[in-house]
Enzyme design. Structure first.
Site, PDB file in Angstrom:
ATOM      1  N   ARG A  17       0.791  -1.163  -0.029  1.00  0.00           N
ATOM      2  CA  ARG A  17      -0.067   0.014   0.097  1.00  0.00           C
ATOM      3  C   ARG A  17       0.837   1.155   0.089  1.00  0.00           C
ATOM      4  O   ARG A  17       0.500   2.218  -0.708  1.00  0.00           O
ATOM      5  CB  ARG A  17      -0.787  -0.064   1.144  1.00  0.00           C
ATOM      6  CG  ARG A  17      -2.170   0.971   1.297  1.00  0.00           C
ATOM      7  CD  ARG A  17      -3.252   0.902   2.170  1.00  0.00           C
ATOM      8  NE  ARG A  17      -4.578   1.739   1.540  1.00  0.00           N
ATOM      9  CZ  ARG A  17      -5.064   2.410   2.253  1.00  0.00           C
ATOM     10  NH1 ARG A  17      -4.426   3.044   3.346  1.00  0.00           N
ATOM     11  NH2 ARG A  17      -6.059   3.123   1.895  1.00  0.00           N
ATOM     12  N   HIS A  61       0.739   4.111  -2.786  1.00  0.00           N
ATOM     13  CA  HIS A  61      -0.133   5.463  -2.494  1.00  0.00           C
ATOM     14  C   HIS A  61       1.136   6.639  -2.916  1.00  0.00           C
ATOM     15  O   HIS A  61       1.019   7.584  -2.998  1.00  0.00           O
ATOM     16  CB  HIS A  61      -0.082   5.527  -1.021  1.00  0.00           C
ATOM     17  CG  HIS A  61      -1.773   5.082  -0.733  1.00  0.00           C
ATOM     18  ND1 HIS A  61      -2.436   5.697   0.181  1.00  0.00           N
ATOM     19  CD2 HIS A  61      -2.560   4.220  -1.521  1.00  0.00           C
ATOM     20  CE1 HIS A  61      -3.550   5.169   0.210  1.00  0.00           C
ATOM     21  NE2 HIS A  61      -4.023   4.203  -0.890  1.00  0.00           N
ATOM     22  N   HIS A  64      -6.224  -6.334  -3.460  1.00  0.00           N
ATOM     23  CA  HIS A  64      -7.338  -6.214  -2.530  1.00  0.00           C
ATOM     24  C   HIS A  64      -7.388  -7.574  -1.838  1.00  0.00           C
ATOM     25  O   HIS A  64      -7.987  -7.888  -0.798  1.00  0.00           O
ATOM     26  CB  HIS A  64      -8.542  -5.491  -2.346  1.00  0.00           C
ATOM     27  CG  HIS A  64      -8.257  -4.053  -2.179  1.00  0.00           C
ATOM     28  ND1 HIS A  64      -9.423  -3.054  -2.562  1.00  0.00           N
ATOM     29  CD2 HIS A  64      -7.345  -3.354  -1.765  1.00  0.00           C
ATOM     30  CE1 HIS A  64      -8.873  -1.898  -2.480  1.00  0.00           C
ATOM     31  NE2 HIS A  64      -7.664  -1.933  -1.838  1.00  0.00           N
ATOM     32  N   TRP A 100     -10.341  -8.722   2.725  1.00  0.00           N
ATOM     33  CA  TRP A 100     -11.223  -9.078   1.716  1.00  0.00           C
ATOM     34  C   TRP A 100     -11.272 -10.524   1.324  1.00  0.00           C
ATOM     35  O   TRP A 100     -12.200 -11.075   0.698  1.00  0.00           O
ATOM     36  CB  TRP A 100     -10.478  -8.390   0.512  1.00  0.00           C
ATOM     37  CG  TRP A 100     -10.524  -6.934   0.519  1.00  0.00           C
ATOM     38  CD1 TRP A 100     -11.610  -6.136  -0.416  1.00  0.00           C
ATOM     39  CD2 TRP A 100      -9.668  -5.896   0.699  1.00  0.00           C
ATOM     40  NE1 TRP A 100     -11.593  -4.900  -0.245  1.00  0.00           N
ATOM     41  CE2 TRP A 100     -10.383  -4.776   0.367  1.00  0.00           C
ATOM     42  CE3 TRP A 100      -8.791  -5.921   1.683  1.00  0.00           C
ATOM     43  CZ2 TRP A 100      -9.749  -3.444   0.912  1.00  0.00           C
ATOM     44  CZ3 TRP A 100      -8.145  -4.893   1.857  1.00  0.00           C
ATOM     45  CH2 TRP A 100      -8.762  -3.400   1.833  1.00  0.00           C
TER      46      TRP A 100
HETATM   47 FE1  CCH Z   1      -6.511  -0.212  -1.614  1.00  0.00          FE
HETATM   48  N1  CCH Z   1      -7.349   0.224   0.260  1.00  0.00           N
HETATM   49  N2  CCH Z   1      -7.947   0.782  -2.342  1.00  0.00           N
HETATM   50  N3  CCH Z   1      -5.080  -0.679  -3.388  1.00  0.00           N
HETATM   51  N4  CCH Z   1      -5.352  -1.279  -0.408  1.00  0.00           N
HETATM   52  C1  CCH Z   1      -7.100  -0.287   1.346  1.00  0.00           C
HETATM   53  C2  CCH Z   1      -6.242  -1.343   1.710  1.00  0.00           C
HETATM   54  C3  CCH Z   1      -5.367  -1.710   1.006  1.00  0.00           C
HETATM   55  C4  CCH Z   1      -8.763   1.606  -2.043  1.00  0.00           C
HETATM   56  C5  CCH Z   1      -9.134   1.952  -0.705  1.00  0.00           C
HETATM   57  C6  CCH Z   1      -8.434   1.225   0.481  1.00  0.00           C
HETATM   58  C7  CCH Z   1      -5.868  -0.161  -4.391  1.00  0.00           C
HETATM   59  C8  CCH Z   1      -6.859   0.373  -4.797  1.00  0.00           C
HETATM   60  C9  CCH Z   1      -7.881   1.232  -3.957  1.00  0.00           C
HETATM   61  C10 CCH Z   1      -3.930  -2.203  -1.042  1.00  0.00           C
HETATM   62  C11 CCH Z   1      -3.623  -2.072  -2.200  1.00  0.00           C
HETATM   63  C12 CCH Z   1      -4.156  -1.361  -3.267  1.00  0.00           C
HETATM   64  C13 CCH Z   1      -7.918   0.333   2.320  1.00  0.00           C
HETATM   65  C14 CCH Z   1      -7.923   0.150   3.869  1.00  0.00           C
HETATM   66  C15 CCH Z   1      -8.638   1.219   1.910  1.00  0.00           C
HETATM   67  C16 CCH Z   1      -9.864   2.065   2.610  1.00  0.00           C
HETATM   68  C17 CCH Z   1      -6.932   1.081   4.731  1.00  0.00           C
HETATM   69  C18 CCH Z   1      -6.781   0.639   6.041  1.00  0.00           C
HETATM   70  O1  CCH Z   1      -7.833   1.117   6.799  1.00  0.00           O
HETATM   71  O2  CCH Z   1      -5.593   0.305   6.669  1.00  0.00           O
HETATM   72  C19 CCH Z   1      -9.558   2.092  -3.343  1.00  0.00           C
HETATM   73  C20 CCH Z   1     -10.671   3.001  -2.863  1.00  0.00           C
HETATM   74  C21 CCH Z   1      -8.889   1.754  -4.367  1.00  0.00           C
HETATM   75  C22 CCH Z   1      -9.554   2.274  -5.498  1.00  0.00           C
HETATM   76  O3  CCH Z   1      -9.028   1.502  -6.563  1.00  0.00           O
HETATM   77  C23 CCH Z   1      -4.788  -0.696  -5.474  1.00  0.00           C
HETATM   78  C24 CCH Z   1      -4.498  -0.277  -6.863  1.00  0.00           C
HETATM   79  C25 CCH Z   1      -3.693  -1.038  -4.771  1.00  0.00           C
HETATM   80  C26 CCH Z   1      -2.130  -1.724  -5.150  1.00  0.00           C
HETATM   81  C27 CCH Z   1      -1.951  -2.066  -6.176  1.00  0.00           C
HETATM   82  C28 CCH Z   1      -3.361  -3.089   0.045  1.00  0.00           C
HETATM   83  C29 CCH Z   1      -2.392  -3.909  -0.022  1.00  0.00           C
HETATM   84  C30 CCH Z   1      -4.258  -2.624   1.271  1.00  0.00           C
HETATM   85  C31 CCH Z   1      -4.167  -3.299   2.532  1.00  0.00           C
HETATM   86  C32 CCH Z   1      -3.172  -2.589   3.471  1.00  0.00           C
HETATM   87  C33 CCH Z   1      -3.106  -3.131   4.744  1.00  0.00           C
HETATM   88  O4  CCH Z   1      -2.434  -2.572   5.546  1.00  0.00           O
HETATM   89  O5  CCH Z   1      -3.352  -4.398   4.782  1.00  0.00           O
END
Ligand code: CCH
Length: 291
Positions: free
Chosen positions: A44, A48, A171, A187
């Site tokens: 993530r 970002h 996700h 997820w």
């Molecule tokens: Fe995402 N993401 N993401 N995401 N994401 C969150 C967590 C992860 C969105 C929203 C969220 C991508 C696209 C999107 C990861 C990778 C990717 C969370 C929870 C939200 C909200 C954060 C928390 O509470 O810690 C949205 C909206 C989009 C729209 O497309 C893309 C693209 C990627 C990478 C290629 C990953 C990995 C996580 C898990 C992080 C963790 O701490 O476990």
């Protein structure tokens, strides 16, 4: 020359592999975090750092590592990513010649590969920039919205519908944290292994709105232990996205192939690589590859 000295002039593939190996060994060692791995939060962070890119102005992207600074570090979307930056800091201390920007992306590549994902070729060459290069808030997606919003955000980075769906398969990893995004839960049932489960679960489970006092999110009807964001659900509700969800649900190989290609592009957005360095897209050797 001291390979870890700050003055390392021309780091080689072997130098980056040493950094990779250090990240991989820290991932293995620090297994008491979250679901047992810092891998998801490292992915993530790399996303970002990259996903702020705007193709019109050429601003944002993984060059700069400006999330080290306020205000970008305090943008709502970046809540919790301090855990990933702190995880990588001792690696930076051990290999001070690597830029934060290259390190964060190498962290993403390493995490994907170590969580049994596809090889994502890695090209170094990012430089760190100062606070003036911070991007404005609002460039990363807002999970409460739908398909139009996803297109606005990802088209701005230069991606198409197929690529949006392929990226979303990330996700399969990690979870939402109440104290970070406000959402809650993972997820998939294996949040520290990259698979195409995000797509299969999206299609095969019955999803209801979760009844709670938090932000609107979905929960699976049968176990009530999994979640989907409104933006995740848009991928099956939207005619342009859905065929790709179906394709990736059917074939993990196709997902891995397309995911690797699109993550490579994501991680290179906005980086002014020197001409001719495409041949320096290196395969960093995963720890599980014994060849
Ligand atoms: Fe995402 N993401 N993401 N995401 N994401 C969150 C967590 C992860 C969105 C929203 C969220 C991508 C696209 C999107 C990861 C990778 C990717 C969370 C929870 C939200 C909200 C954060 C928390 O509470 O810690 C949205 C909206 C989009 C729209 O497309 C893309 C693209 C990627 C990478 C290629 C990953 C990995 C996580 C898990 C992080 C963790 O701490 O476990």
């Amino acid at each position: 020359k001291n390979k870890t000295g700050a003055a390392l002039a021309n780091p080689t593939k072997a130098d980056y592999q040493a950094v990779y190996d250090e990240i991989a060994s820290r991932l293995e060692e620090k297994d008491d975090y979250d679901d047992g791995s810092f891998g998801p939060v490292l992915v993530r962070l790399a996303w970002h750092a990259s996903g702020t890119y705007d193709k019109e102005t050429g601003t944002g992207g993984s060059n700069g590592a400006t999330m080290r600074f306020h205000p970008e570090s305090s943008h709502g979307a970046n809540a919790g990513l301090i855990a990933a930056r702190d995880f990588l800091d001792p690696v930076k201390a051990k290999f001070p010649w690597i830029t934060y920007s290259d390190l964060w992306i190498l962290g993403g590549v390493c995490a994907i590969q170590e969580m049994q994902g596809p090889i994502v070729p890695y090209r170094p060459g990012r430089s760190d920039r100062d606070v003036a290069a911070c991007t404005p808030d609002g460039r990363l997606p807002d999970a409460t919205q739908g398909g139009d919003h996803l297109r606005n955000i990802f088209y701005r980075m230069g991606f198409n519908d197929q690529e949006i769906v392929a990226l979303s398969g990330a996700h399969a990893l990690g979870r939402c944290h109440r104290d970070r995004s406000g959402f809650e839960g993972p997820w998939t049932f294996s949040p520290t292994v990259l698979t195409n489960d995000f797509y299969t679960l999206l299609l095969e489970q019955k999803w209801d709105w979760k009844k709670w006092d938090g932000p609107k999110q979905y929960e699976d009807k049968s176990t009530k232990s999994l979640m989907m964001l409104p933006t995740d659900m848009a991928l099956v509700q939207d005619k342009g996205f859905r065929p790709h969800v179906e394709r990736y649900a059917k074939s993990n190989d196709e997902f891995f192939k397309d995911f690797s290609a699109v993550v490579l592009r994501l991680f290179e957005l906005g980086v002014p690589f020197a001409a001719g360095t495409e041949s320096q897209r290196w395969t960093m050797k995963p720890t599980w590859d014994e060849s």
